[in-house]
Design an enzyme around this catalytic site. Structure first.
Site, PDB file in Angstrom:
ATOM      1  CD  GLU A 222     -72.876 -28.030  21.168  1.00 48.64           C
ATOM      2  OE1 GLU A 222     -73.852 -27.567  21.788  1.00 48.64           O
ATOM      3  OE2 GLU A 222     -71.791 -27.425  21.061  1.00 48.64           O
TER       4      GLU A 222
ATOM      5  CE1 TYR B 152     -67.289 -27.297  25.771  1.00 47.43           C
ATOM      6  CE2 TYR B 152     -66.948 -29.091  27.321  1.00 47.43           C
ATOM      7  CZ  TYR B 152     -67.513 -27.866  27.003  1.00 47.43           C
ATOM      8  OH  TYR B 152     -68.314 -27.215  27.927  1.00 47.43           O
TER       9      TYR B 152
ATOM     10  CG  ASN C 198     -68.492 -22.194  32.634  1.00 40.62           C
ATOM     11  OD1 ASN C 198     -68.712 -23.400  32.690  1.00 40.62           O
ATOM     12  ND2 ASN C 198     -68.014 -21.606  31.560  1.00 40.62           N
TER      13      ASN C 198
ATOM     14  CE  LYS D 135     -69.897 -26.193  30.926  1.00 44.03           C
ATOM     15  NZ  LYS D 135     -68.752 -25.268  30.736  1.00 44.03           N
TER      16      LYS D 135
ATOM     17  CG  HIS E 129     -72.510 -26.513  26.628  1.00 43.43           C
ATOM     18  ND1 HIS E 129     -71.464 -25.966  25.915  1.00 43.43           N
ATOM     19  CD2 HIS E 129     -73.360 -27.007  25.694  1.00 43.43           C
ATOM     20  CE1 HIS E 129     -71.674 -26.141  24.615  1.00 43.43           C
ATOM     21  NE2 HIS E 129     -72.818 -26.780  24.456  1.00 43.43           N
TER      22      HIS E 129
ATOM     23  CG  PHE F 280     -58.871 -24.808  28.584  1.00 42.45           C
ATOM     24  CD1 PHE F 280     -60.078 -25.440  28.345  1.00 42.45           C
ATOM     25  CD2 PHE F 280     -58.439 -23.848  27.670  1.00 42.45           C
ATOM     26  CE1 PHE F 280     -60.852 -25.136  27.227  1.00 42.45           C
ATOM     27  CE2 PHE F 280     -59.213 -23.533  26.546  1.00 42.45           C
ATOM     28  CZ  PHE F 280     -60.418 -24.183  26.325  1.00 42.45           C
TER      29      PHE F 280
END
Ligand code: RTP
Ligand code: MG
Length: 152
Positions: A130, A53, A116, A13, A119, A61
């Site tokens: 994906e 997503y 974080n 990320k 992914h 969020f």
């Protein structure tokens, strides 16, 4: 699909790229014995992130997460090997870095849920979806690893 050709989508990320963690993250997958089959830097847009997503669209969020994911380049990768989807999630650690064990990427490099670092696809079906979303067919490189006979 034989077990050795299972594939997963792993992304570093924007926080991981900005913090210079790319090589350390790639290294963990390489050292484990997984084969890199695709890699590129991407500036993601709303459309790509809404598809990626899709399960989170509409959650509180979501807007903050999308703006974070657009804040810099993402390193998109595909890895291949035995049980790579599940093992990839284990290498990443728990979603919340505070719940991630030391030795995992998130447990070693993160302290905030929204930052974080990486992914990983959560199932074989998600991985296929994906990979097709982030990569064109011709970007997935077909090659034979000389290490395979020592890993399997
Ligand atoms: P990822 O998809 O990014 O690999 O993460 P994951 O599977 O471990 O977790 P997931 O449930 O898919 O959540 C996607 C990302 O959304 C952020 N998040 N924020 N309550 C919150 O503020 C919240 N919950 C989730 C996290 O950054 C998570 O990686
Ligand atoms: Mg997820």
């Amino acid at each position: 699909m034989s077990s050795q050709t299972e594939r997963t989508f792993i992304a570093v990320k924007p926080d991981g790229v900005q913090r210079g963690l790319v090589s350390q993250i790639l290294s963990r997958f390489e050292k484990r014995g997984y084969k890199l089959v695709a890699i590129k830097l991407v500036k993601a847009d709303d459309k790509l992130l809404e598809q990626h997503y899709a399960e989170h669209v509409g959650k509180p969020f979501f807007p903050k997460m999308v703006s974070f994911m657009k804040s810099g380049p993402i390193l998109a990768t595909v890895w291949e090997g035995k049980d790579v989807v599940k093992q990839g999630r284990t290498i990443l650690g728990a979603t919340n870095p505070l719940a991630s064990a030391p030795g995992t990427i998130r447990g070693d490099f993160g302290i905030d849920l929204g930052r974080n670092v990486c992914h990983g696809s959560d199932s074989v079906d998600s991985a296929e979806r994906e990979i097709n979303l982030w990569f064109k067919k011709e970007e997935l490189v077909d090659w034979e690893s000389n290490q395979a006979k020592w890993i399997y």
